[in-house]
Scaffold this motif. Structure first.
Motif: not given
Length: 137
Positions: A61-72
């Protein structure tokens, strides 16, 4: 496991859309402190070996965590769309193993607040999991 994570990383870096979306910021395990947004971190959540008929099959089981600081959420959702286009039921060349399947599973979406030197920042955090089965050659 090293061969699997190397293949995942190679596939990502050879993609045009996803790699461009994150400016090449793909990390295994964790992002470095102060990493620029957006970025993706991937890691192995679990790995279960099975031995049917004398073969070694790994269910990972592989997890991809996506992080963004955009307002939307638009940026994180674009990255997720491109991640899915790249990995959903994909083919993957893994040294010493054959890929049986790479199937998308659970998605978790979050909005977190983190503290930086500039103050508190709202972060979009989407985590997409994939179930991967491989057989040792």
């Amino acid at each position: 496991m090293k061969n699997l994570t190397t293949a995942i990383y190679s596939k990502m870096t050879s993609s045009t859309n996803l790699y461009t979306d994150i400016g090449g910021r793909l990390y295994k395990g964790e992002a470095p402190e102060g990493a620029e947004f957006p970025y993706v971190v991937f890691f192995i959540v679990s790995d279960v070996p099975e031995y049917p008929g004398g073969k070694t099959i790994e269910q990972s089981l592989i997890q991809f965590s996506i992080f963004s600081s955009a307002s939307s959420s638009t940026e994180v959702e674009t990255i997720l769309t491109d991640l899915r286009a790249l990995y959903d039921d994909c083919s993957l060349s893994i040294t010493s193993n054959t890929l049986i399947y790479f199937i998308r599973e659970n998605l978790t979406t979050m909005r977190d607040d983190i503290t930086t030197t500039a103050g508190t920042v709202g972060i979009w955090h989407y985590s997409q999991e994939y179930n991967i089965w491989t057989v040792k050659n």
